[in-house]
Design a protein around this motif. Sequence first.
Motif, PDB file in Angstrom:
ATOM      1  N   ALA A  80       0.583  -1.088   0.074  1.00  0.00           N
ATOM      2  CA  ALA A  80      -0.166  -0.283   0.191  1.00  0.00           C
ATOM      3  C   ALA A  80       1.359   1.125   0.161  1.00  0.00           C
ATOM      4  O   ALA A  80       0.542   2.180  -0.695  1.00  0.00           O
ATOM      5  CB  ALA A  80      -0.958   0.363   1.195  1.00  0.00           C
ATOM      6  N   ASP A  81       2.143   0.851   0.790  1.00  0.00           N
ATOM      7  CA  ASP A  81       2.851   2.209   1.162  1.00  0.00           C
ATOM      8  C   ASP A  81       3.388   3.074  -0.511  1.00  0.00           C
ATOM      9  O   ASP A  81       3.428   4.184  -1.191  1.00  0.00           O
ATOM     10  CB  ASP A  81       3.719   2.251   1.800  1.00  0.00           C
ATOM     11  N   ALA A  82       3.823   1.848  -1.282  1.00  0.00           N
ATOM     12  CA  ALA A  82       4.679   2.260  -2.203  1.00  0.00           C
ATOM     13  C   ALA A  82       3.545   3.062  -3.397  1.00  0.00           C
ATOM     14  O   ALA A  82       4.193   3.545  -4.529  1.00  0.00           O
ATOM     15  CB  ALA A  82       5.133   1.020  -3.249  1.00  0.00           C
ATOM     16  N   VAL A  83       2.448   2.002  -3.560  1.00  0.00           N
ATOM     17  CA  VAL A  83       1.703   2.430  -4.439  1.00  0.00           C
ATOM     18  C   VAL A  83       1.105   3.817  -4.383  1.00  0.00           C
ATOM     19  O   VAL A  83       0.648   4.618  -4.759  1.00  0.00           O
ATOM     20  CB  VAL A  83       0.114   1.425  -4.582  1.00  0.00           C
ATOM     21  N   VAL A  84       0.506   3.891  -2.901  1.00  0.00           N
ATOM     22  CA  VAL A  84       0.302   4.685  -2.510  1.00  0.00           C
ATOM     23  C   VAL A  84       1.849   6.548  -2.711  1.00  0.00           C
ATOM     24  O   VAL A  84       0.908   7.254  -3.836  1.00  0.00           O
ATOM     25  CB  VAL A  84      -0.139   5.310  -1.006  1.00  0.00           C
TER      26      VAL A  84
END
Lengths: 230, 230
Positions: A80-84
């Motif tokens: 989620a962190d890298a996508v966001v």
Amino acid sequence: MDTGTIKQIDLFRSVDPSTVETIAAPSFLQNFPSNVVLARQGVPADFLFVLMDGMVEIRTEIAERQHTLGILEPTSVLMADAVVTDDIVLAECRTIAVSRLVMIPAAIVRWAMERDAVFCRRLLSITAETSRTYMRQLNGQKLRNGIERLAAWALDEWKVQGEGEAFEMRHSKRVLANLLGMTPENLSRTLAGLEDSGLRFSGRRVEVWNPDRLRSIADLDPLIDRSVRG
Amino acid sequence: MDTGTIKQIDLFRSVDPSTVETIAAPSFLQNFPSNVVLARQGVPADFLFVLMDGMVEIRTEIAERQHTLGILEPTSVLMADAVVTDDIVLAECRTIAVSRLVMIPAAIVRWAMERDAVFCRRLLSITAETSRTYMRQLNGQKLRNGIERLAAWALDEWKVQGEGEAFEMRHSKRVLANLLGMTPENLSRTLAGLEDSGLRFSGRRVEVWNPDRLRSIADLDPLIDRSVRG
DNA sequence: CGTTTATTTGAAAACGCTCAAGCTCTGTGG
DNA sequence: CCACAGAGCTTGAGCGTTTTCAAATAAACG
């Protein structure tokens, strides 16, 4: 993929059906054997993953040295962190068991989080919780030594699996050692040291025969252990 | 408080003015001396903070042992994780310099993130970035030893402050030691060991006289160091 | 059954910590 | 201007933890 499966996922709870459908369209459910790298560190994230079945290890490796940031079980959301942030992956995701994952293209996630407020809020909750998990991990790694981390892990897992006489470790000792931030050799020794203090291993069966003794060693704390409440 | 100040904050970039006003109403700007605890660990978060001026240390203390998770400078957002999850604070926030902070009641933040999609998205970006900061910190703590962490810190700070002959350390060595995950004694020794390798301290002035040598020690990596790209 | 992989054990060394003492810098009051 | 106190920092010695390297043993798999 079919919306039936994807709708069950916590990430999409209360999210508008039309958004879910738009997200589901380019997404798919994929089976993986054990030991497959789902996302490589250092490169942009292509997908957001939802682990439906199996187990995934989050780990970083730099110049021969490696460590494990966490071990995820269903139904966790990965990357989620890298996508966001639309940035590089800071820690590799690798299956450590036969696994089934929903793969959602990163672009559609970013599109949906701009269009759908509820989805954005779900993503926020999950990201905040993940952030807290890393804080806990950091606290545990810095504030405890090996024995304490092992005892705390055992009590945590024991509690999650129902506080019976024993529980089953679902991964190898090598993986556990990495999660606890120690070498396999060290885990082996630490384990031997705890045999008289309430913890006994036989294969993957973990016997908690004296939880009180373990508790006095681990000193569980809500600032580190997820299973403990204030 | 007045909307003028609050509107400048990155957290409110592109957020609907009426939302900003609603948030600003019960919020206020507060001055603090150094060494004040803004949020205690283990209890629910009452406020979301935005650091406008000064410096804040994020630290955890359990049974005599303590460590520092990060040092924040303007214009950082504090306590987002605890406010979003409406859960206890996992690490205390303490000013380590005279500071000025915007204090936004937690309840109004949670209200706004349900009502305003743009604000929710801003909060998501910040939370995801914070999560990544903890991942980097975890990577650094586990994959590097003390010398390497110090060298990496120096290069990072040197780069941020313009790659001149020297830069100024804006906090005490004690604080730096905690951030690097070592005791003050150990920092002192490590520092002495780096004097021949490109780094020299005189008071709070830090002289980087051989960045290449430092680089060969630190082995900067985008998976750990924020200032490094690809 | 044999080959590979996982785990255990031992000895030595590296690393970081604690404790104790000494030093340095700074600001205060005489 | 000096003496002194206090905080911050440094230095040294000893200790405990963890790692490394090497080897032995056990378990898993085809």
